[in-house]
Scaffold this motif. Structure first.
Motif, PDB file in Angstrom:
ATOM      1  N   ASN A 199       0.825  -1.222   0.000  1.00 17.94           N
ATOM      2  CA  ASN A 199       0.000   0.000   0.000  1.00 17.94           C
ATOM      3  C   ASN A 199       0.859   1.273   0.000  1.00 17.94           C
ATOM      4  N   GLY A 200       1.931   1.213  -0.779  1.00 17.87           N
ATOM      5  CA  GLY A 200       2.794   2.397  -0.908  1.00 17.87           C
ATOM      6  C   GLY A 200       3.784   2.596   0.228  1.00 17.87           C
ATOM      7  N   LYS A 201       3.779   1.716   1.224  1.00 16.06           N
ATOM      8  CA  LYS A 201       4.717   1.847   2.350  1.00 16.06           C
ATOM      9  C   LYS A 201       5.847   0.826   2.203  1.00 16.06           C
ATOM     10  N   ASP A 202       7.093   1.293   2.373  1.00 14.58           N
ATOM     11  CA  ASP A 202       8.258   0.407   2.256  1.00 14.58           C
ATOM     12  C   ASP A 202       8.287  -0.589   3.404  1.00 14.58           C
ATOM     13  N   LEU A 203       8.771  -1.786   3.119  1.00 16.33           N
ATOM     14  CA  LEU A 203       8.938  -2.776   4.189  1.00 16.33           C
ATOM     15  C   LEU A 203      10.132  -3.672   3.885  1.00 16.33           C
ATOM     16  N   LYS A 204      10.589  -4.343   4.932  1.00 20.41           N
ATOM     17  CA  LYS A 204      11.663  -5.328   4.778  1.00 20.41           C
ATOM     18  C   LYS A 204      11.036  -6.722   4.859  1.00 20.41           C
ATOM     19  N   ALA A 205      11.392  -7.582   3.899  1.00 17.66           N
ATOM     20  CA  ALA A 205      10.851  -8.944   3.877  1.00 17.66           C
ATOM     21  C   ALA A 205      11.976  -9.935   4.112  1.00 17.66           C
ATOM     22  N   LEU A 206      11.687 -10.954   4.898  1.00 12.89           N
ATOM     23  CA  LEU A 206      12.673 -11.995   5.200  1.00 12.89           C
ATOM     24  C   LEU A 206      12.411 -13.197   4.290  1.00 12.89           C
ATOM     25  N   GLU A 207      13.381 -13.507   3.445  1.00  9.14           N
ATOM     26  CA  GLU A 207      13.260 -14.668   2.549  1.00  9.14           C
ATOM     27  C   GLU A 207      14.005 -15.835   3.186  1.00  9.14           C
TER      28      GLU A 207
END
Length: 505
Positions: free
Chosen positions: A458-466
């Motif tokens: 929704n337009g907000k940056d995030l960090k994803a854990l792969e």
């Protein structure tokens, strides 16, 4: 930081609070880079069998298929096709109505060549009262794209790649799912049966089952095999928590925690539940029409033959070690097999006493084994074959992604950019031990090989854990062998216009 409501949400996914804290810590600290010895190359970790050797491996595979062992084709198929149509979504939302970019022009100039053209034309007639030719003539390009991507039409923007029409045939177009059934019949069937397993997303499971029920009988009749087709979904307890750029938990608009699928590495759990002796793994979109399947079949059989030949030798040595009745010369022979054929070296092996040496050899021989086809590097994105240092001090073959390599180390960057080969995801795996027991595959994952990626919601940056990738860190502690296969066996479809390539026509 976590409320009672959060803890309830976490528990409902089958994840522990401890796991969530651990994941947040991993997002904060990141993952260590791997220590490299060098890029694998022909003669240095990559086999290039001669014609005579290829014949021997083919015979080994044919013989194995008659042994009554179970062979399964495992196809990760949960990928949505939305990325394939990124350029066409951009056109649909653009402030212009005529094709402007080269990509858009190519799409419309060659629209007649797509296998889905007829189905798309039918949708256009149904929804717009006009066929593709009429819509093009009046310049209504966006109506065509809308009918391709949106639910009112073919809904290709929301379907999985496996269910899109890829290739044209006289008896009608085929999806990648169907092409994988054909492949299974050609190289992975035994005793008149072919076992195929698709990993799919929950949202598409019913559609997949419906399409398989509709099509499988046709190919069973054509190739004279009985298909046993099964499905599994990526498990919710393999999802990982998302974080804000400041490493605090990312929250949805309703205040709940955001969990994301942990990448294809989560599928090690699905693979672990497959009852099979040998498993072929290949991505859903890497398929070609029948007229080009010759190389695919030839080289799949070759790498399978290499696998069963190496496995037989490893089993023979393990049984010898079990007897306790072996000579020092025989131990040296096993060391040579491990180092030369399985490319696993221990620099200080000479310092081990015989008793320690036997423990070491048994541990390295008695683990899952995979043979991976690798192709010459032509600048395609993707992981490469490397010789890397493991946590126990040994050096072995691994498939690495660019994210696992320290970009501040010029030697490592040079190894990656000048690597001669890359990984097209072409694996044959042996997942039972020499006594016929299945290996517990999650035990062979290197948890330190995950990575953090940047995403947005929704337009907000995030960090994803792969999670450690299925063919990267999830298979880190397997015996790994690389075999050169021709580029003709690698034909992925990353964008819709890739279907216009000669290999997909």
């Amino acid at each position: 930081m976590l409320s009672d409501k959060d803890l309830q949400q976490i528990a409902e996914r089958g994840i522990s609070e401890e796991q969530v804290h651990h994941q947040l810590e991993q997002i904060k600290t990141g993952f260590p880079f791997l220590k490299l010895e060098g890029a694998a190359a022909i003669g240095k970790g990559i086999m290039a069998p001669s014609a005579e050797e290829r014949e021997k491996y083919d015979e080994a595979w044919e013989k194995y298929k008659e042994s009554g062992k179970k062979i399964v084709k495992f196809v990760p198929a949960s990928g949505a096709a939305s990325r394939m149509f990124k350029n066409m979504f951009a056109f649909l939302n653009a402030d212009y109505d005529q094709p402007q970019t080269d990509f858009e022009k190519t799409f419309f100039d060659h629209i007649r060549e797509f296998a889905f053209r007829e189905a798309l034309c039918d949708q256009c007639k149904k929804n717009e009262g006009k066929n593709i030719r009429q819509l093009l003539a009046e310049g209504n390009y966006k109506a065509i794209v809308a009918n391709m991507l949106e639910p009112k039409g073919l809904n290709y923007g929301n379907l999985p790649k496996g269910l899109l029409l890829f290739h044209n045939y006289e008896d009608g177009p085929r999806t990648p799912m169907e092409e994988h059934l054909v492949e299974a019949a050609l190289y992975a069937s035994s005793g008149g049966e072919a076992n195929v397993h698709f990993t799919v997303s929950h949202d598409h499971l019913a559609l997949f089952k419906e399409k398989v029920a509709e099509k499988a009988g046709k190919y069973a009749q054509k190739f004279g095999v009985k298909f046993n087709i099964s499905f599994s979904e990526q498990k919710p307890n393999t999802d990982t928590i998302a974080a804000n750029p400041d490493n605090t938990p990312f929250r949805n608009e309703d205040g709940s925690l955001l969990f994301r699928p942990g990448g294809h590495g989560a599928l090690i759990q699905n693979l672990n539940e497959i009852d099979a002796d040998i498993v072929f793994i290949k991505n859903i979109d890497n398929v070609v029409p029948d007229r080009l399947k010759g190389d695919t079949v030839t080289y799949k059989q070759l790498i399978a033959g290499v696998l069963v030949t190496l496995q037989e030798k490893a089993f023979e040595y393990l049984r010898l070690l079990d007897t306790g009745n072996y000579t020092h010369a025989q131990l040296e022979e096993i060391i040579r097999f491990l180092q030369r054929d399985l490319c696993c070296r221990k620099p200080d092996i000479k310092e081990l006493e015989d008793a320690e040496l036997v423990i070491y050899l048994r541990k390295k021989l008695n683990r899952p084994m995979r043979v991976c086809g690798v192709v010459k590097n032509v600048g395609e994105p993707g992981g490469g074959p490397f010789l890397t240092y493991n946590q126990d001090g040994t050096i072995s073959l691994q498939i690495l992604e660019s994210t696992q390599i320290d970009k501040n180390n010029p030697d490592y960057v040079k190894m990656f950019t000048e690597g001669t080969h890359f990984n097209p995801v072409d694996l044959v795996c042996a997942i039972k031990d020499y006594k016929g027991n299945p290996f517990d595959l999650p035990k062979y994952v290197d948890p330190k090989t995950g990575f953090i990626s940047s995403k947005s919601k929704n337009g907000k940056d995030l960090k994803a854990l792969e999670l450690p990738g299925l063919w990267n860190g999830a298979m880190s502690d397997w015996n790994t062998v690389f075999v050169e296969v021709p580029l003709s066996t690698f034909n992925p479809v990353k964008t819709v216009n890739d279907l216009l390539r000669e290999q997909h026509q």
